[in-house]
Design a protein around this motif. Structure first.
Motif, short mmCIF file in Angstrom:
data_model
loop_
_atom_site.label_atom_id
_atom_site.label_comp_id
_atom_site.label_asym_id
_atom_site.label_seq_id
_atom_site.Cartn_x
_atom_site.Cartn_y
_atom_site.Cartn_z
N ARG A 197 14.27 13.05 0.47
CA ARG A 197 14.11 13.87 1.66
C ARG A 197 12.96 13.37 2.52
O ARG A 197 13.08 13.24 3.73
N ILE A 198 11.83 13.05 1.87
CA ILE A 198 10.66 12.54 2.61
C ILE A 198 10.99 11.20 3.25
O ILE A 198 10.61 10.92 4.39
N ALA A 199 11.72 10.35 2.53
CA ALA A 199 12.04 9.01 3.02
C ALA A 199 13.08 9.02 4.14
O ALA A 199 13.26 8.00 4.81
N CYS A 200 13.77 10.15 4.35
CA CYS A 200 14.78 10.22 5.41
C CYS A 200 14.23 9.79 6.76
O CYS A 200 14.90 9.15 7.54
N ASP A 201 13.02 10.20 7.05
CA ASP A 201 12.41 9.90 8.35
C ASP A 201 10.96 9.53 8.11
O ASP A 201 10.07 10.36 8.24
N ALA A 202 10.75 8.28 7.72
CA ALA A 202 9.40 7.87 7.34
C ALA A 202 9.09 6.48 7.88
O ALA A 202 9.98 5.75 8.29
N ALA A 203 7.82 6.15 7.86
CA ALA A 203 7.40 4.77 8.12
C ALA A 203 7.34 4.12 6.75
O ALA A 203 6.67 4.61 5.84
N LEU A 204 8.04 3.04 6.59
CA LEU A 204 8.21 2.40 5.29
C LEU A 204 7.43 1.09 5.24
O LEU A 204 7.54 0.26 6.14
N THR A 205 6.63 0.93 4.20
CA THR A 205 5.97 -0.34 3.93
C THR A 205 6.44 -0.81 2.57
O THR A 205 6.13 -0.20 1.55
N ARG A 206 7.23 -1.87 2.57
CA ARG A 206 7.78 -2.41 1.31
C ARG A 206 6.70 -3.27 0.64
O ARG A 206 6.16 -4.19 1.24
N ILE A 207 6.41 -2.94 -0.61
CA ILE A 207 5.43 -3.70 -1.40
C ILE A 207 6.15 -4.20 -2.65
O ILE A 207 6.71 -3.40 -3.41
N THR A 208 6.15 -5.51 -2.85
CA THR A 208 6.78 -6.10 -4.02
C THR A 208 5.73 -6.26 -5.11
O THR A 208 4.64 -6.77 -4.86
N LEU A 209 6.07 -5.80 -6.33
CA LEU A 209 5.15 -5.85 -7.46
C LEU A 209 5.66 -6.82 -8.52
O LEU A 209 6.86 -7.01 -8.68
N ASP A 210 4.73 -7.39 -9.27
CA ASP A 210 5.14 -8.20 -10.42
C ASP A 210 5.42 -7.27 -11.59
O ASP A 210 5.21 -6.05 -11.49
N PRO A 211 5.91 -7.79 -12.72
CA PRO A 211 6.25 -6.91 -13.85
C PRO A 211 5.08 -6.08 -14.39
O PRO A 211 5.30 -5.04 -15.01
N THR A 212 3.86 -6.50 -14.12
CA THR A 212 2.71 -5.73 -14.61
C THR A 212 2.22 -4.71 -13.59
O THR A 212 1.27 -3.99 -13.84
N GLY A 213 2.87 -4.65 -12.41
CA GLY A 213 2.50 -3.67 -11.39
C GLY A 213 1.53 -4.16 -10.36
O GLY A 213 1.06 -3.39 -9.53
N ARG A 214 1.20 -5.46 -10.36
CA ARG A 214 0.28 -6.00 -9.35
C ARG A 214 1.07 -6.39 -8.10
O ARG A 214 2.15 -6.98 -8.21
N PRO A 215 0.53 -6.10 -6.91
CA PRO A 215 1.23 -6.43 -5.67
C PRO A 215 1.38 -7.94 -5.49
O PRO A 215 0.43 -8.69 -5.68
N LEU A 216 2.59 -8.35 -5.14
CA LEU A 216 2.86 -9.76 -4.82
C LEU A 216 2.92 -9.97 -3.32
O LEU A 216 2.48 -11.00 -2.82
N SER A 217 3.51 -9.02 -2.61
CA SER A 217 3.59 -9.13 -1.16
C SER A 217 3.67 -7.74 -0.54
O SER A 217 4.13 -6.80 -1.16
N VAL A 218 3.20 -7.67 0.70
CA VAL A 218 3.23 -6.42 1.47
C VAL A 218 3.93 -6.73 2.78
O VAL A 218 3.49 -7.59 3.53
N GLY A 219 5.03 -6.03 3.03
CA GLY A 219 5.79 -6.26 4.25
C GLY A 219 5.22 -5.46 5.41
O GLY A 219 4.25 -4.72 5.27
N ARG A 220 5.85 -5.61 6.54
CA ARG A 220 5.44 -4.87 7.73
C ARG A 220 5.95 -3.44 7.63
O ARG A 220 7.00 -3.17 7.06
N THR A 221 5.20 -2.53 8.22
CA THR A 221 5.62 -1.13 8.25
C THR A 221 6.69 -0.96 9.32
O THR A 221 6.51 -1.37 10.46
N THR A 222 7.82 -0.37 8.92
CA THR A 222 8.91 -0.11 9.85
C THR A 222 9.36 1.34 9.69
O THR A 222 9.16 1.95 8.66
N ARG A 223 9.97 1.87 10.73
CA ARG A 223 10.51 3.22 10.67
C ARG A 223 11.86 3.18 9.98
O ARG A 223 12.66 2.28 10.22
N THR A 224 12.13 4.16 9.12
CA THR A 224 13.43 4.21 8.47
C THR A 224 14.50 4.59 9.49
O THR A 224 15.64 4.18 9.36
#
Length: 186
Positions: A133-160
């Motif tokens: 429900r929250i994600a229906c209308d949100a600004a989304l920042t995709r963050i890719t994590l490695d298997p241990t939970g450390r960030p590998l990359s941070v994408g640009r923030t976009t509107r859903t």
């Protein structure tokens, strides 16, 4: 009697008013199960401002509204905060506009069986349906994590939902269409 006292002792009435203002307080805490508790005391002016704003959003209940008055007031206060956050006029902190931070995996949003729950920064665990429900209308920042939970990359923030599509949906739907949501479009 208050008017009479003001006529006889305006300085005493002013002193009482100043004391009430000095005693104002708002306590905001979270219980272990993620419920927030709000307790406050306001002087006459501050209390009246809050009452007017909440009453404007609360309004009379619809015929099919089964909420109790205190539930409608709580919903109105949350709606007041949501509108302020969406309005974009609140001061930013560290260059960032105030917002909710929801951490959720893609499988959780897709309701994949066995996917973990989502997490709100201060409230903790959130069911997948609430995250959706929250994600229906949100600004989304995709963050890719490695298997241990450390960030590998941070994408640009976009509107859903881009603004042009949002306007078209507002005209078409006349409100939120998420199951169980009755929030009107603005």
């Amino acid at each position: 009697t208050r008017h009479l006292r003001h006529c006889v002792d305006p300085d005493g009435t002013l002193a009482d008013s100043k004391l009430a203002f000095e005693r104002r307080s708002l306590h905001f805490s979270r219980t272990y199960d993620g419920v927030f508790v709000l307790d406050g005391h306001f002087d006459a002016e501050g209390g009246e401002l809050l009452h007017a704003a909440i009453s404007a959003l609360d309004g009379p209940p619809a015929l099919d509204d089964t909420r109790e008055p205190w539930q409608r007031r709580a919903d109105a206060l949350v709606e007041l905060a949501r509108r302020q956050l969406q309005g974009g006029e609140l001061p930013s902190a560290n260059g960032v506009r105030p917002h909710l931070t929801l951490t959720v995996s893609e499988p959780t949003l897709q309701l994949v069986a066995g996917a973990p729950g989502a997490e709100l920064a201060w409230a903790g665990l959130l069911p997948a349906e609430s995250a959706r429900r929250i994600a229906c209308d949100a600004a989304l920042t995709r963050i890719t994590l490695d298997p241990t939970g450390r960030p590998l990359s941070v994408g640009r923030t976009t509107r859903t939902v881009p603004s042009a599509i949002r306007r078209a949906l507002a005209v078409r739907d006349r409100g939120c269409v998420f199951p169980g949501c009755d929030r009107p479009q603005e």
